[in-house]
Design a protein around this motif. Structure first.
Motif, PDB file in Angstrom:
ATOM      1  N   LEU A 157       0.835  -1.205   0.000  1.00 28.85           N
ATOM      2  CA  LEU A 157       0.000   0.000   0.000  1.00 28.85           C
ATOM      3  C   LEU A 157       0.874   1.262   0.000  1.00 28.85           C
ATOM      4  O   LEU A 157       0.548   2.258  -0.648  1.00 28.85           O
ATOM      5  CB  LEU A 157      -0.938  -0.018   1.215  1.00 28.85           C
ATOM      6  CG  LEU A 157      -1.882   1.173   1.350  1.00 28.85           C
ATOM      7  CD1 LEU A 157      -2.752   1.338   0.108  1.00 28.85           C
ATOM      8  CD2 LEU A 157      -2.759   1.020   2.588  1.00 28.85           C
ATOM      9  N   GLY A 158       1.985   1.210   0.714  1.00 29.55           N
ATOM     10  CA  GLY A 158       2.905   2.355   0.725  1.00 29.55           C
ATOM     11  C   GLY A 158       3.395   2.682  -0.682  1.00 29.55           C
ATOM     12  O   GLY A 158       3.483   3.861  -1.057  1.00 29.55           O
ATOM     13  N   ILE A 159       3.680   1.659  -1.455  1.00 29.60           N
ATOM     14  CA  ILE A 159       4.139   1.894  -2.837  1.00 29.60           C
ATOM     15  C   ILE A 159       2.999   2.492  -3.664  1.00 29.60           C
ATOM     16  O   ILE A 159       3.189   3.405  -4.464  1.00 29.60           O
ATOM     17  CB  ILE A 159       4.664   0.591  -3.476  1.00 29.60           C
ATOM     18  CG1 ILE A 159       5.792   0.003  -2.628  1.00 29.60           C
ATOM     19  CG2 ILE A 159       5.155   0.845  -4.908  1.00 29.60           C
ATOM     20  CD1 ILE A 159       6.225  -1.400  -3.050  1.00 29.60           C
ATOM     21  N   MET A 160       1.790   1.995  -3.448  1.00 30.14           N
ATOM     22  CA  MET A 160       0.639   2.543  -4.195  1.00 30.14           C
ATOM     23  C   MET A 160       0.401   4.019  -3.868  1.00 30.14           C
ATOM     24  O   MET A 160       0.027   4.809  -4.731  1.00 30.14           O
ATOM     25  CB  MET A 160      -0.637   1.765  -3.872  1.00 30.14           C
ATOM     26  CG  MET A 160      -0.667   0.366  -4.433  1.00 30.14           C
ATOM     27  SD  MET A 160      -2.275  -0.379  -4.203  1.00 30.14           S
ATOM     28  CE  MET A 160      -3.235   0.430  -5.476  1.00 30.14           C
ATOM     29  N   ARG A 161       0.604   4.392  -2.605  1.00 33.88           N
ATOM     30  CA  ARG A 161       0.346   5.784  -2.211  1.00 33.88           C
ATOM     31  C   ARG A 161       1.350   6.743  -2.854  1.00 33.88           C
ATOM     32  O   ARG A 161       1.025   7.905  -3.102  1.00 33.88           O
ATOM     33  CB  ARG A 161       0.458   5.917  -0.686  1.00 33.88           C
ATOM     34  CG  ARG A 161      -0.654   5.273   0.118  1.00 33.88           C
ATOM     35  CD  ARG A 161      -0.372   5.568   1.574  1.00 33.88           C
ATOM     36  NE  ARG A 161      -1.163   4.845   2.544  1.00 33.88           N
ATOM     37  CZ  ARG A 161      -2.325   5.262   3.036  1.00 33.88           C
ATOM     38  NH1 ARG A 161      -2.877   6.366   2.585  1.00 33.88           N
ATOM     39  NH2 ARG A 161      -2.940   4.567   3.973  1.00 33.88           N
ATOM     40  N   ASP A 162       2.570   6.268  -3.097  1.00 32.57           N
ATOM     41  CA  ASP A 162       3.654   7.109  -3.610  1.00 32.57           C
ATOM     42  C   ASP A 162       3.257   7.699  -4.969  1.00 32.57           C
ATOM     43  O   ASP A 162       2.900   6.953  -5.898  1.00 32.57           O
ATOM     44  CB  ASP A 162       4.906   6.232  -3.752  1.00 32.57           C
ATOM     45  CG  ASP A 162       6.150   7.035  -4.100  1.00 32.57           C
ATOM     46  OD1 ASP A 162       6.033   8.124  -4.706  1.00 32.57           O
ATOM     47  OD2 ASP A 162       7.245   6.548  -3.767  1.00 32.57           O
ATOM     48  N   ASP A 163       3.329   9.027  -5.085  1.00 36.36           N
ATOM     49  CA  ASP A 163       2.873   9.654  -6.341  1.00 36.36           C
ATOM     50  C   ASP A 163       3.811   9.378  -7.516  1.00 36.36           C
ATOM     51  O   ASP A 163       3.496   9.727  -8.654  1.00 36.36           O
ATOM     52  CB  ASP A 163       2.603  11.160  -6.163  1.00 36.36           C
ATOM     53  CG  ASP A 163       3.872  11.962  -5.890  1.00 36.36           C
ATOM     54  OD1 ASP A 163       4.971  11.373  -5.825  1.00 36.36           O
ATOM     55  OD2 ASP A 163       3.740  13.195  -5.730  1.00 36.36           O
ATOM     56  N   GLN A 164       4.955   8.740  -7.265  1.00 37.72           N
ATOM     57  CA  GLN A 164       5.861   8.378  -8.362  1.00 37.72           C
ATOM     58  C   GLN A 164       5.520   7.014  -8.956  1.00 37.72           C
ATOM     59  O   GLN A 164       6.083   6.615  -9.973  1.00 37.72           O
ATOM     60  CB  GLN A 164       7.320   8.348  -7.852  1.00 37.72           C
ATOM     61  CG  GLN A 164       7.824   9.701  -7.363  1.00 37.72           C
ATOM     62  CD  GLN A 164       7.705  10.766  -8.444  1.00 37.72           C
ATOM     63  OE1 GLN A 164       8.262  10.624  -9.535  1.00 37.72           O
ATOM     64  NE2 GLN A 164       6.931  11.809  -8.166  1.00 37.72           N
ATOM     65  N   THR A 165       4.608   6.286  -8.322  1.00 37.29           N
ATOM     66  CA  THR A 165       4.253   4.946  -8.824  1.00 37.29           C
ATOM     67  C   THR A 165       3.317   5.071 -10.025  1.00 37.29           C
ATOM     68  O   THR A 165       2.289   5.739  -9.960  1.00 37.29           O
ATOM     69  CB  THR A 165       3.578   4.127  -7.692  1.00 37.29           C
ATOM     70  OG1 THR A 165       4.518   4.003  -6.625  1.00 37.29           O
ATOM     71  CG2 THR A 165       3.172   2.743  -8.167  1.00 37.29           C
ATOM     72  N   GLY A 166       3.705   4.423 -11.120  1.00 34.36           N
ATOM     73  CA  GLY A 166       2.936   4.523 -12.375  1.00 34.36           C
ATOM     74  C   GLY A 166       1.800   3.518 -12.441  1.00 34.36           C
ATOM     75  O   GLY A 166       1.658   2.663 -11.555  1.00 34.36           O
ATOM     76  N   PRO A 167       0.989   3.601 -13.521  1.00 31.40           N
ATOM     77  CA  PRO A 167      -0.241   2.794 -13.592  1.00 31.40           C
ATOM     78  C   PRO A 167      -0.014   1.286 -13.634  1.00 31.40           C
ATOM     79  O   PRO A 167      -0.814   0.534 -13.080  1.00 31.40           O
ATOM     80  CB  PRO A 167      -0.916   3.285 -14.880  1.00 31.40           C
ATOM     81  CG  PRO A 167       0.118   4.044 -15.627  1.00 31.40           C
ATOM     82  CD  PRO A 167       1.117   4.531 -14.640  1.00 31.40           C
ATOM     83  N   LYS A 168       1.079   0.852 -14.247  1.00 29.45           N
ATOM     84  CA  LYS A 168       1.293  -0.605 -14.365  1.00 29.45           C
ATOM     85  C   LYS A 168       1.488  -1.201 -12.965  1.00 29.45           C
ATOM     86  O   LYS A 168       0.821  -2.169 -12.589  1.00 29.45           O
ATOM     87  CB  LYS A 168       2.513  -0.879 -15.248  1.00 29.45           C
ATOM     88  CG  LYS A 168       2.842  -2.339 -15.412  1.00 29.45           C
ATOM     89  CD  LYS A 168       3.946  -2.545 -16.428  1.00 29.45           C
ATOM     90  CE  LYS A 168       4.163  -4.011 -16.758  1.00 29.45           C
ATOM     91  NZ  LYS A 168       4.904  -4.700 -15.715  1.00 29.45           N
ATOM     92  N   GLU A 169       2.390  -0.582 -12.208  1.00 28.86           N
ATOM     93  CA  GLU A 169       2.674  -1.083 -10.863  1.00 28.86           C
ATOM     94  C   GLU A 169       1.462  -0.886  -9.948  1.00 28.86           C
ATOM     95  O   GLU A 169       1.132  -1.732  -9.117  1.00 28.86           O
ATOM     96  CB  GLU A 169       3.904  -0.373 -10.294  1.00 28.86           C
ATOM     97  CG  GLU A 169       4.565  -1.148  -9.180  1.00 28.86           C
ATOM     98  CD  GLU A 169       5.817  -0.486  -8.636  1.00 28.86           C
ATOM     99  OE1 GLU A 169       6.377  -1.036  -7.694  1.00 28.86           O
ATOM    100  OE2 GLU A 169       6.219   0.584  -9.135  1.00 28.86           O
ATOM    101  N   PHE A 170       0.778   0.246 -10.130  1.00 30.80           N
ATOM    102  CA  PHE A 170      -0.416   0.545  -9.324  1.00 30.80           C
ATOM    103  C   PHE A 170      -1.472  -0.552  -9.522  1.00 30.80           C
ATOM    104  O   PHE A 170      -2.046  -1.075  -8.566  1.00 30.80           O
ATOM    105  CB  PHE A 170      -0.957   1.921  -9.737  1.00 30.80           C
ATOM    106  CG  PHE A 170      -1.996   2.483  -8.820  1.00 30.80           C
ATOM    107  CD1 PHE A 170      -1.642   3.302  -7.756  1.00 30.80           C
ATOM    108  CD2 PHE A 170      -3.344   2.220  -9.035  1.00 30.80           C
ATOM    109  CE1 PHE A 170      -2.612   3.843  -6.907  1.00 30.80           C
ATOM    110  CE2 PHE A 170      -4.315   2.753  -8.199  1.00 30.80           C
ATOM    111  CZ  PHE A 170      -3.955   3.570  -7.142  1.00 30.80           C
TER     112      PHE A 170
END
Ligand code: PRP
Ligand code: URA
Ligand code: MG
Length: 210
Positions: free
Chosen positions: A17-30
């Motif tokens: 969830l921390g990675i999802m919250r990060d605004d640098q995470t793109g749509p594929k990883e999200f």
């Protein structure tokens, strides 16, 4: 604090969830992370569903195993963002039925606008899971819960990724019979009814529409 709420506070979920919250995470990883977290949430959200006995034969002896009736499970994503959770549930219960409810939240009035609905037949024995990653004010999920109840569902859970206290309160008040499962209970809503700290607009991040 909330009677119907389970926060699934597992290290694997919090990490993802921390990675999802990060605004640098793109749509594929999200998208991948939403699917993975949903799978982990499903493990907890299905703890109460009934099993039945089935006689099986191991290479050595006969025994009685336990089965779930996933044909009696229905998942209902709220479009658009809930779509990102469907595969996570289906990877654990491949025979579940899928219905769809399209709702968007009017940005000015913060009221739900329903634009699509297609549900399989459901009844009082259906284990029904409404899916939406974001529970903010709760108006969208509450609307969807009304729709599935009208269709005949009685055993209903709401699975989300991030909930605001305001949304949980709204659902508990209007649907005290519905269990809520979330990966996180955040602090509050901002003046535009966005969840703080949240992750922004889940639909936009999934489908890169902003
Ligand atoms: O609890 P609420 O205050 O109702 O807010 C949450 C709703 O808002 C978002 O949908 P949105 O309106 O952005 O539609 P979208 O999924 O098509 O982006 C989200 O996915 C929920 O459905
Ligand atoms: O924080 C929020 C609130 C509503 N909808 C979202 O996608 N995010
Ligand atoms: Mg959106």
């Amino acid at each position: 604090m909330f009677d119907q709420l389970t926060v699934v506070n597992h290290p694997l979920i919090q990490h993802k969830l921390g990675i999802m919250r990060d605004d640098q995470t793109g749509p594929k990883e999200f998208r991948e992370l939403l699917k993975e977290i949903t799978l982990l949430l499903t493990y907890e959200a299905t703890r109460h569903i009934p099993t039945y006995d089935k006689e099986i034969k191991t290479p050595l002896v006969k025994m009685v195993g336990q089965c779930i009736e996933d044909k009696k499970v229905t998942v209902v994503p709220i479009l658009r963002a809930g779509l990102g959770m469907v595969e996570g549930v289906l990877s654990l219960m491949p025979n579940a039925s899928v219905g769809y409810i399209g709702i968007y939240r009017d940005p000015d009035t913060i009221q739900p606008v329903e634009y699509y609905s297609k549900l399989p037949s459901v009844d009082e024995n259906t284990q029904l899971f409404v899916l939406d990653p974001m529970l903010a004010t709760g108006v969208s999920s509450s609307w969807a819960l009304k729709v599935v109840k009208k269709a005949g569902a009685k055993q209903i859970s709401l699975m989300c990724l991030i909930a605001a206290p305001e949304g949980v309160r709204f659902i508990e008040k209007n649907h005290p019979d519905v269990k809520i499962f979330t990966a996180a209970l955040d602090e509050r809503l901002n003046d535009h009814a966005y969840i703080i700290p949240g992750l922004g607009d889940a639909g936009d991040r999934l489908y890169r529409t902003k």
